[in-house]
Design an enzyme around this catalytic site. Structure first.
Site, PDB file in Angstrom:
ATOM      1  N   ASP A 106    -102.006 -23.384  52.552  1.00  0.00           N
ATOM      2  CA  ASP A 106    -103.006 -24.446  52.553  1.00  0.00           C
ATOM      3  C   ASP A 106    -103.920 -24.372  51.342  1.00  0.00           C
ATOM      4  O   ASP A 106    -104.219 -25.371  50.714  1.00  0.00           O
ATOM      5  CB  ASP A 106    -103.816 -24.440  53.863  1.00  0.00           C
ATOM      6  CG  ASP A 106    -104.405 -23.074  54.225  1.00  0.00           C
ATOM      7  OD1 ASP A 106    -104.207 -22.089  53.466  1.00  0.00           O
ATOM      8  OD2 ASP A 106    -105.069 -22.979  55.276  1.00  0.00           O
ATOM      9  N   ASP A 109    -107.691 -19.170  47.553  1.00  0.00           N
ATOM     10  CA  ASP A 109    -109.119 -18.851  47.445  1.00  0.00           C
ATOM     11  C   ASP A 109    -109.237 -17.524  46.693  1.00  0.00           C
ATOM     12  O   ASP A 109    -109.208 -17.507  45.463  1.00  0.00           O
ATOM     13  CB  ASP A 109    -109.714 -18.802  48.860  1.00  0.00           C
ATOM     14  CG  ASP A 109    -111.221 -18.600  48.857  1.00  0.00           C
ATOM     15  OD1 ASP A 109    -111.831 -18.600  47.770  1.00  0.00           O
ATOM     16  OD2 ASP A 109    -111.801 -18.432  49.947  1.00  0.00           O
ATOM     17  N   LYS A 137    -109.212 -23.520  45.057  1.00  0.00           N
ATOM     18  CA  LYS A 137    -110.673 -23.491  44.895  1.00  0.00           C
ATOM     19  C   LYS A 137    -111.025 -23.089  43.480  1.00  0.00           C
ATOM     20  O   LYS A 137    -110.508 -22.110  42.958  1.00  0.00           O
ATOM     21  CB  LYS A 137    -111.289 -22.486  45.863  1.00  0.00           C
ATOM     22  CG  LYS A 137    -111.812 -23.138  47.100  1.00  0.00           C
ATOM     23  CD  LYS A 137    -112.638 -22.209  47.932  1.00  0.00           C
ATOM     24  CE  LYS A 137    -112.654 -22.755  49.349  1.00  0.00           C
ATOM     25  NZ  LYS A 137    -113.351 -21.897  50.280  1.00  0.00           N
ATOM     26  N   PHE A 163    -116.520 -24.535  51.518  1.00  0.00           N
ATOM     27  CA  PHE A 163    -115.651 -24.270  52.668  1.00  0.00           C
ATOM     28  C   PHE A 163    -115.195 -25.599  53.256  1.00  0.00           C
ATOM     29  O   PHE A 163    -116.011 -26.441  53.633  1.00  0.00           O
ATOM     30  CB  PHE A 163    -116.379 -23.443  53.726  1.00  0.00           C
ATOM     31  CG  PHE A 163    -115.429 -22.913  54.754  1.00  0.00           C
ATOM     32  CD1 PHE A 163    -114.733 -21.735  54.536  1.00  0.00           C
ATOM     33  CD2 PHE A 163    -115.192 -23.610  55.929  1.00  0.00           C
ATOM     34  CE1 PHE A 163    -113.821 -21.256  55.471  1.00  0.00           C
ATOM     35  CE2 PHE A 163    -114.290 -23.148  56.874  1.00  0.00           C
ATOM     36  CZ  PHE A 163    -113.609 -21.966  56.642  1.00  0.00           C
ATOM     37  N   ASP A 170    -108.905 -24.473  58.981  1.00  0.00           N
ATOM     38  CA  ASP A 170    -109.763 -24.330  60.158  1.00  0.00           C
ATOM     39  C   ASP A 170    -111.123 -23.735  59.836  1.00  0.00           C
ATOM     40  O   ASP A 170    -111.310 -23.075  58.816  1.00  0.00           O
ATOM     41  CB  ASP A 170    -109.096 -23.392  61.162  1.00  0.00           C
ATOM     42  CG  ASP A 170    -109.130 -21.938  60.691  1.00  0.00           C
ATOM     43  OD1 ASP A 170    -108.565 -21.654  59.620  1.00  0.00           O
ATOM     44  OD2 ASP A 170    -109.762 -21.103  61.363  1.00  0.00           O
ATOM     45  N   ARG A 176    -108.233 -28.027  62.587  1.00  0.00           N
ATOM     46  CA  ARG A 176    -106.944 -28.107  61.883  1.00  0.00           C
ATOM     47  C   ARG A 176    -106.339 -29.502  62.034  1.00  0.00           C
ATOM     48  O   ARG A 176    -105.573 -29.950  61.182  1.00  0.00           O
ATOM     49  CB  ARG A 176    -105.961 -27.078  62.440  1.00  0.00           C
ATOM     50  CG  ARG A 176    -106.357 -25.626  62.186  1.00  0.00           C
ATOM     51  CD  ARG A 176    -105.176 -24.716  62.428  1.00  0.00           C
ATOM     52  NE  ARG A 176    -105.558 -23.320  62.620  1.00  0.00           N
ATOM     53  CZ  ARG A 176    -105.736 -22.445  61.642  1.00  0.00           C
ATOM     54  NH1 ARG A 176    -105.608 -22.834  60.394  1.00  0.00           N
ATOM     55  NH2 ARG A 176    -106.054 -21.193  61.905  1.00  0.00           N
TER      56      ARG A 176
END
Ligand code: IMP
Ligand code: MG
Length: 196
Positions: A106, A109, A137, A163, A170, A176
């Site tokens: 997904d 980070d 990110k 975030f 989630d 989700r």
């Protein structure tokens, strides 16, 4: 229904258009790899749980013969919004040697999740190994600020260091199923261990 959503960062139609483009580009590259090697076996490895929505849409834009082999990873957050490490929660698909592998996640980070998963897959000597993420990110220090440098081949969207939830991502296990990428209203409640 979704009381903590503050604002939408990427709406559903934009996600759908980008996932369609990614599917076509990835399928073309995998097909080219198959033509250049003796192997025509393709395995997609979605990282559970966050990649479920992305991979479900992505594979329907990939008109190829392929298999799925999932891997479950937990991130250990201090709070649910800060990833402090990653641990494999399931077997890595054991039969990847000589195959063309695409890991799907997904979000990139810290890089720890994809760093761990790709190291373990690499040990099996796949014919090729690529990574696709829906989101990357943008950290303050650039790519060098990631805990682990991960060579990602396909990126849906670069996003600010916020975030986000929705489309598989989630907060504390929730959101989700929200169909767009959204930012939560601060401050969010402290969370527990969640499945990445
Ligand atoms: P990593 O820090 O690159 O290892 O990312 C670990 C995992 O943390 C990702 O696979 C996501 O499941 C989760 N994660 C990181 N950033 C976010 C976010 O903004 N929202 C929701 N989950 C996130
Ligand atoms: Mg997660």
């Amino acid at each position: 229904m979704f009381p903590e959503i503050d604002r939408i960062l990427i709406d559903g139609p934009r996600i759908a258009a980008r996932v369609r483009e990614l599917g076509a580009a990835i399928a073309a590259d995998l097909q080219a790899s198959c033509a250049q090697t003796r192997s025509d076996e393709i395995v997609l490895v979605p990282v559970l749980t966050g990649a479920v929505v992305f991979v479900a849409d992505l594979i329907r834009h990939m008109p190829l013969k392929l298999r799925l082999g999932v891997v479950a990873v937990s991130s250990y957050p201090g709070r649910s919004m800060q990833s402090k490490g990653a641990a494999i929660r399931s077997e890595i698909p054991p039969d990847l040697a000589g195959k063309h592998v695409l890991v799907v996640d997904d979000i990139l980070d810290s890089g720890r999740t994809l760093g761990l998963v790709t190291r373990l897959i690499q040990e099996q000597r796949p014919a090729s190994l690529r990574i696709a993420v829906l989101l990357r990110k943008q950290l303050a220090g650039g790519d060098g600020a990631r805990a682990e440098a991960v060579p990602v081949d396909y990126i849906g969207f670069d996003i600010p260091d916020e975030f986000v939830v929705g489309y598989g991502l989630d907060f504390d296990g929730y959101y989700r199923n929200y169909p767009q990428i959204a930012v939560l209203r601060p401050p969010a409640a402290p969370g527990r261990l969640t499945h990445a």
